[in-house]
Structure formats: C-alpha cells, structure tokens
Design an enzyme around this catalytic site. Structure first.
Site, mmCIF file in Angstrom:
data_model
loop_
_atom_site.group_PDB
_atom_site.id
_atom_site.type_symbol
_atom_site.label_atom_id
_atom_site.label_comp_id
_atom_site.label_asym_id
_atom_site.label_seq_id
_atom_site.Cartn_x
_atom_site.Cartn_y
_atom_site.Cartn_z
ATOM 1 N N ARG A 55 5.014 -6.314 3.643
ATOM 2 C CA ARG A 55 4.162 -7.154 3.034
ATOM 3 C C ARG A 55 4.280 -7.566 1.606
ATOM 4 O O ARG A 55 3.879 -8.747 1.375
ATOM 5 C CB ARG A 55 2.561 -6.198 2.958
ATOM 6 C CG ARG A 55 2.335 -5.494 4.417
ATOM 7 C CD ARG A 55 1.084 -5.093 4.550
ATOM 8 N NE ARG A 55 0.844 -4.166 5.631
ATOM 9 C CZ ARG A 55 -0.368 -3.889 6.035
ATOM 10 N NH1 ARG A 55 -1.227 -3.934 5.750
ATOM 11 N NH2 ARG A 55 -0.608 -3.019 7.439
ATOM 12 N N GLU B 18 6.095 -0.584 5.285
ATOM 13 C CA GLU B 18 4.855 -1.481 4.799
ATOM 14 C C GLU B 18 4.998 -2.298 3.524
ATOM 15 O O GLU B 18 4.615 -3.344 3.414
ATOM 16 C CB GLU B 18 3.608 -0.552 4.814
ATOM 17 C CG GLU B 18 3.391 -0.125 6.340
ATOM 18 C CD GLU B 18 2.994 -1.000 7.247
ATOM 19 O OE1 GLU B 18 2.664 -2.347 6.767
ATOM 20 O OE2 GLU B 18 2.733 -0.676 8.461
ATOM 21 N N GLU C 77 -0.022 -9.886 17.318
ATOM 22 C CA GLU C 77 1.388 -9.958 18.160
ATOM 23 C C GLU C 77 1.148 -11.055 19.176
ATOM 24 O O GLU C 77 2.099 -11.747 19.639
ATOM 25 C CB GLU C 77 1.640 -8.586 18.615
ATOM 26 C CG GLU C 77 2.228 -7.734 17.435
ATOM 27 C CD GLU C 77 0.912 -6.784 16.843
ATOM 28 O OE1 GLU C 77 1.175 -6.426 15.582
ATOM 29 O OE2 GLU C 77 -0.080 -6.966 17.052
ATOM 30 N N ASP D 92 9.694 -1.293 17.714
ATOM 31 C CA ASP D 92 9.289 -2.707 17.896
ATOM 32 C C ASP D 92 10.315 -3.754 17.010
ATOM 33 O O ASP D 92 11.084 -4.382 17.306
ATOM 34 C CB ASP D 92 8.033 -3.248 17.853
ATOM 35 C CG ASP D 92 7.201 -2.717 16.628
ATOM 36 O OD1 ASP D 92 7.849 -2.086 15.733
ATOM 37 O OD2 ASP D 92 5.969 -2.984 16.559
#
Length: 705
Positions: A329, A325, A592, A458
């Site tokens: 980000r 993360e 998404e 993913d």
C-alpha cells in the site's frame, strides 16, 4: 496686379487636396486587397466543402471520420503506443483516419490547382535547413508554385516576400495558409528540446557519461499525462459514474477522517480498528492518490500530495506494522506516484518506508518476519501462523516494489533482500511441486501443508509472473518458477464442478476442500495474462482456465440477492459457488473479481466483461453506498443486508481503479507498459516504458539492515 505671394496660397491648397486624394486611394486599395484576401480564404473553404460533397458517399464518410479525428489530433500526433498495434488494421483506428484525412486534403488541393494553374499558394510557416513545417511537396502539383514566407532568420526571405506581394497586387492568389498554434509550438518546443539535449549530451560526453544518462535525466523530470488515444474504446457514461463514486468516497474521507487511515461512513469518524491501527498514517490518502491522478481529479490529488509532504513520516511512530501491507500500500503507492510524476518527494518517502521495514529481514534464512516495530526495529511473526512461521503471500509479495526501488535509487540493497527470498524458495523442496502457505524463517522448513491460491498464498504466484513482466521479460527464473507452480496447481487444485464451473480449491494435507476464496478470483486474470505474454504448451490451457475462473467468480456474485460475491464459496453436489458458513458470507468492497474483468477485457475485448463490471457498479451503488461513503456488507444473501461501517482504503486504490480502467480505452495504462502490484498500483515495465526513471548510477549496498 497681384504679387507672386498671391499665387502661393492657392498652390498650397491644391497640393494638399491632391495629397489627401492620393492617401485615400492608397488606403482604399489596401482595404480592398484585405477584403479580397478574406473572400479568397472563404471561397477556398467553400470549394473544399463542395468538392468533398461531390465525391459521393465514400468521400463523405471519410470527411466525417476526419472531423471526429480532429477532436483528438492533439493526443494522437506522435503517440503510437504499442497497445495501438492491436487495432492498427482497423479502418476506424485513429492513425488510419488521420492518414485518410491527409490523403483527402491533398486530393482536394490538387483539384483546385488544376482549375487555377496560374495562381500561387502563400504558406506562412517555419522554414529551416533541417525541417520545414510547410513542405512545398505537399501541394502535390508542379503546375502551381508556392511562396513560403518564413520567420526571420531563414534564408531567401526577401525575394519570397516580394513574389507574394506582387501576386497580391495582381489578384493572382489562390489561398493564404497559416500554421496552427499547436504545430508551431511543437516545432519551437522541439527546437528548444533538441538544443537542450545537444548541450546536455556535450556535458555528459565531457564527463564520460552515457547518452542514456541524459535521456534518463529528462525522463525523471517529466510528468506523465493520462489520456485516451482512441475515444471509440471508452464507455463515457459508465466511466464518469465510477469517477463520481471516487469523488464521493474521497470527499467524505476528507471531511470525517482526514489524515487517519480509513473512514467509518455510518459513524462519520475515523476507523481505528484497521490493520494500521489509530496512527495517523493516511492510508487512504497514500493508497488512493494514484487513482485520483488517473481519473484527472487534480484538486484532490494536490490535497493528498500536500498532506504527504507536510505530515507523512514513520520516524515517530512506535507501531507494529505489517511488512506486507505496508509494502503493497505505502511503498507501492509512492513508487507509482514517482513513476507518474517524477516528483522526488515520492521516491524519498518510498525509500524512507522501505528502510523502516528492513529490520524484519534479519533472520537466519533472510525470510522476513511478518511484523516490525518501525521505531525500535523489533520484528516478529503472528502467533497463530503455524508455529511462528512467515506467510507465503506476505514474504513472497515484496519483489516488484523492492526491485524497482533499487533501480530508481541506485541502491542494490532492496533487490538483494528479495532476491534472497527468491533463492530460498527456488532451492527448497516443494511437496508435489506445490508451495505450502507457511515457512519458518529460522529453520527454512515448511509449516503445515496448507496450499492455496487464495488467502495466505495468492499474491506470491502473482509476483512470479509480474516480476518477469516488470523486467521486460528478462527475468527468466521468475517465469520458469511461475510456470512450474501453475502446472502443479492445475493438476492438483483446479477442478470443474458438476455444473461446469471451473474453480481453484484450497488443499490441506492432500485433501481438497472444494472451497474457493474471493481473494483467489484475481487468478482468472493471472492465468489469462500468463497465456497472453508467452506462447508455449500451456498457453491455451492458461486462457481456458482464466476465463473459467472469472466466469465462476461472476456466478458467485449473481447467485446472491445483492449481486455481490461472498468472502468464500463452496462446491458440492448440492450447492455451487455459494457460501455456506456465516463467516464466509460478508463482502468488504473487495476488488479481485473486477481485476479479472479488467484483464480479460483488455486481452479479449469480450463485451460481457464490461457488462459484468457495470452490474457490480449498480450493486455497489444500491447496497454499499451511504450518504458519507461506502461500506461493506455483513451478509450478501440478505435482501437488505447490514453494513459493516468501514470504507477500506483498497476500495479507492483497487476496486474503483479497476472499474474505471475497465471502461477506459486500452491506451490508458497499457498492459505492455505497466504491471499492477497486488494493491493495483501500476509500476512501469523496464525497457518498454519511458517513465521507468532508472537511476543513472548504481550505488554500493548500504549498511542498512
């Protein structure tokens, strides 16, 4: 009898009167010439207008097109991006309209010169040996002569001025043409730039540096402007509405949670329970700043940039941060801002953050741990992750950021770290060609055999394709691994429901769950992007599946009363594209599905994708908007759903960005020049993007670890 002195005074008076009369006559002649010149200019404008009207409907249509084009000429001059090639055959494309306008002007001028062959055209412009701003050949007729009044410093200026003066006195002038301010400044700027490049090239040559280094220095200091090259591709009202949503989200974050990570809109206070905890990391600022830049919200952008300069640091933060993360980000956000602006602040901060993550890579295999303490360097994995395993979607989603960081800093260490991960995954045996979601960083062995294109898996697949794109399609290893993985997924995990909906199911121990995560809705765009970027035996299948998955995700939205999709949805004989369990019915402002709308719109220009996006905007406004920001929903199947009181940072970074771009022209961040990381931070494509800003010198790997 008068003396001679008596005659002197009348003589002086008479001479004075005569001199005054002469001066008045000269002034009158000058004013008359000025008025005549003004009338001539006005007359030419009227003639041009009448001539355009006389050419019939076709000529009128070209004139109207030219007027539209003039409004955007500043953006279009010398700005043919590769995305424009998709429309270059269209009659309404701005480049074609510009050519039509030039042809029309030449035709009109030719007609006027035939009517008045003995008159001249005075053109005042720049003139030098290499580049004439006003070219005589543009007149299109040898019957008329041209006097080009050049700026001081050009040759033969005197005779040209005399010729023009004589023509003025004789009334033999057809028109006077002055250059527009923009071309004049452009020419001056080009001259200055050429001089600087020449000087810089000479200096580089003396120091045995390449010309590419000079170009890179210039590029590093340039700031990218965000502009639409084709206004016909914009849905102005819809895009303006999304921009207003961004302002609403940002201003309330600033009011109630400035410097904290996220906002709780209902409570009107910071959200301390986020993945970054209660530390003042400004996650919403770093995550959302490039969206502000893209939308042209300059004041808000400056606020965020100033906060990063004054406040952002991990030096005194003793927190266990998610490597994944923090990378997507914070590192991703800083890298995008550096690409956009060339501001060294962002490059320095990106490297600062990445260096804090490096201790997590100290494992026997080089597969990093999931968590790292940014102060002590102690790293570990989640206790729930299959016997202390690392997670595929986390350690496999570092390549874009770390590879680009090496290129802009000249330090190969970051690329080496992610390339080690790549080699482990390439060489390891994969059950039936599939990648399980868990890998032990100590033993290099797979954990439980759970495969997913949604949660836990993913973005690893996403980064295989995008690493190839980011490299300018030179990283063939990444593309081969992507195709191999996708073919296995198509065979083992992609299915079609009885109702004809295409979905990608999770697979556990060789058993399909017939469940698809909202997170997997990005794969519609992924398959389509894979199809559009290489023609091979799988191209048609990729595009078919990409469109099918995107349609299925849209169905999961419109089958809910709120018109917003659940966290996961299932397929059976009784139900399709619907959540069945309570823990699957929430919506947390996820992007998404909108990401796939955006990619499919760019690749197909099928209007339905924009319409689906607008449906989502209306649903967000109806159910998620509050007086102080935006919240997720606890149950999308309730008519009046309860809000979760969290404005996620990715709502600003991803959701609103993709919706804004969906309603923008293709020339805004074209897909052949930019690749989006999994947090929607655009990174430049090497060799195709002037803002790649690669460092001119490669440094040896540091001892940082």
């Amino acid at each position: 009898m008068c003396s001679r002195k008596c005659f002197r005074m009348p003589t002086l008076v008479i001479c004075g009167v005569v001199l005054t009369i002469i001066l008045v006559c000269i002034t009158g002649i000058t004013l008359t010439n000025s008025i005549n010149i003004s009338n001539i200019v006005k007359l030419r404008e009227k003639v041009a207008s009448d001539s355009a009207a006389a050419n019939g409907g076709h000529q009128a249509a070209q004139t109207r097109a030219a007027l539209v084009e003039q409004q955007y000429s500043t953006l279009q001059q010398h700005h043919l991006s590769r995305s424009d090639l998709n429309y270059i055959q269209a009659a309404t494309h701005p480049k074609n309209l510009q050519r039509q306008q030039q042809q029309q002007q030449q035709m009109m001028l030719h007609q006027q010169q035939q009517q008045q062959p003995n008159k001249i055209v005075i053109e005042i412009g720049l003139n030098n040996n290499n580049n004439r701003l006003m070219n005589d050949s543009a007149l299109g007729s040898s019957a008329a002569s041209s006097s080009d009044l050049s700026l001081p410093g050009s040759q033969n200026t005197g005779p040209r001025i005399l010729q023009a003066a004589e023509a003025l006195m004789e009334g033999n002038v057809d028109s006077i043409s002055l250059p527009a301010a923009s071309p004049l400044m452009a020419a001056i700027s080009a001259t200055s730039t050429a001089r600087q490049v020449t000087e810089s090239s000479a200096a580089d040559s003396a120091s045995s540096s390449s010309t590419a280094t000079t170009t890179e220095k210039s590029s590093t200091n340039s700031k990218m402007g965000i502009a639409d090259h084709n206004p016909g591709g914009i849905q102005f009202e819809r895009r303006a509405h999304v921009k207003q949503m961004m302002e609403h989200a940002w201003h309330n974050y600033k009011l109630y949670a400035w410097g904290k990570n996220e906002l709780r809109p209902l409570s009107q206070r910071p959200h301390s329970g986020s993945i970054f905890g209660s530390y003042d990391l400004g996650a919403t600022i770093v995550d959302g700043l490039d969206t502000l830049y893209i939308m042209g919200l300059e004041k808000e952008y400056r606020e965020g940039r100033d906060w990063i300069e004054r406040k952002f640091s991990l030096d005194n933060i003793s927190a266990e941060l998610s490597v994944f993360e923090t990378n997507i980000r914070f590192v991703g956000g800083m890298l995008t801002l550096y690409a956009f602006t060339g501001d060294p602040l962002y490059k320095e901060r990106a490297q600062h953050i990445a260096d804090k993550l490096l201790p997590a890579f100290q494992t026997p295999t080089g597969i990093p741990y999931a968590l790292v303490n940014t102060k002590t360097g102690v790293a570990k994995n989640y206790g729930w992750a299959s016997g202390g395993s690392s997670i595929l979607s986390e350690f496999g989603t570092l390549h874009l950021e770390f590879a680009y960081l090496s290129d802009i800093t000249g330090n190969p260490l970051y690329r080496e770290r992610v390339q080690t991960i790549r080699q482990v995954l390439k060489e390891i045996e994969k059950p039936k060609g599939l990648y399980p979601n868990f890998l032990n960083p100590k033993t290099g062995k797979w954990g439980q055999l759970h495969m997913s294109l949604g949660a836990l898996g993913d973005s690893y697949y996403e980064y295989l394709l995008k690493a190839w794109l980011q490299s300018g399609q030179t990283d063939e290893e990444a593309r081969e691994m992507f195709d191999e993985a996708m073919l296995a997924i198509l065979d083992k995990m992609v299915r079609t429901s009885p109702g004809g909906l295409t979905y990608v199911s999770d697979l556990k121990f060789d058993r399909l769950e017939h469940k698809m995560d909202h997170l997997a809705c990005f794969s519609g765009g992924l398959f389509a992007l894979g199809a559009a970027t290489r023609q091979n035996d799988y191209t048609d299948k990729y595009m078919e599946v990409g469109k099918g998955i995107t349609n299925t995700c849209h169905e999961s939205y419109i089958r809910a009363p709120t018109q917003l999709g659940p966290e996961a949805f299932r397929f059976s004989d009784a139900v399709e594209a619907r959540a069945l369990r309570s823990q699957e019915k929430y919506y947390i402002l996820r992007p998404e599905t909108f990401e796939s709308y955006f990619v499919l719109w760019r690749l197909t220009h099928d209007q339905k994708y924009r319409d689906w996006g607008w449906e989502a905007v209306l649903a967000l406004e109806k159910h998620c908007r509050t007086a102080h920001g935006y919240c997720g929903l606890r149950n999308v199947y309730q008519q009046e759903p309860q809000k979760d009181d969290v404005q996620q940072s990715f709502f600003l970074a991803e959701t609103l960005k993709y919706l804004y771009l969906l309603f923008s022209d293709d020339s805004v961040l074209p897909l052949d020049e930019w690749v989006f990381n999994t947090e929607a931070h655009p990174l430049p494509i090497k060799g195709a993007n002037a803002y790649y800003r690669q460092a001119p010198v490669t440094l040896p790997a540091s001892n940082a670890s």
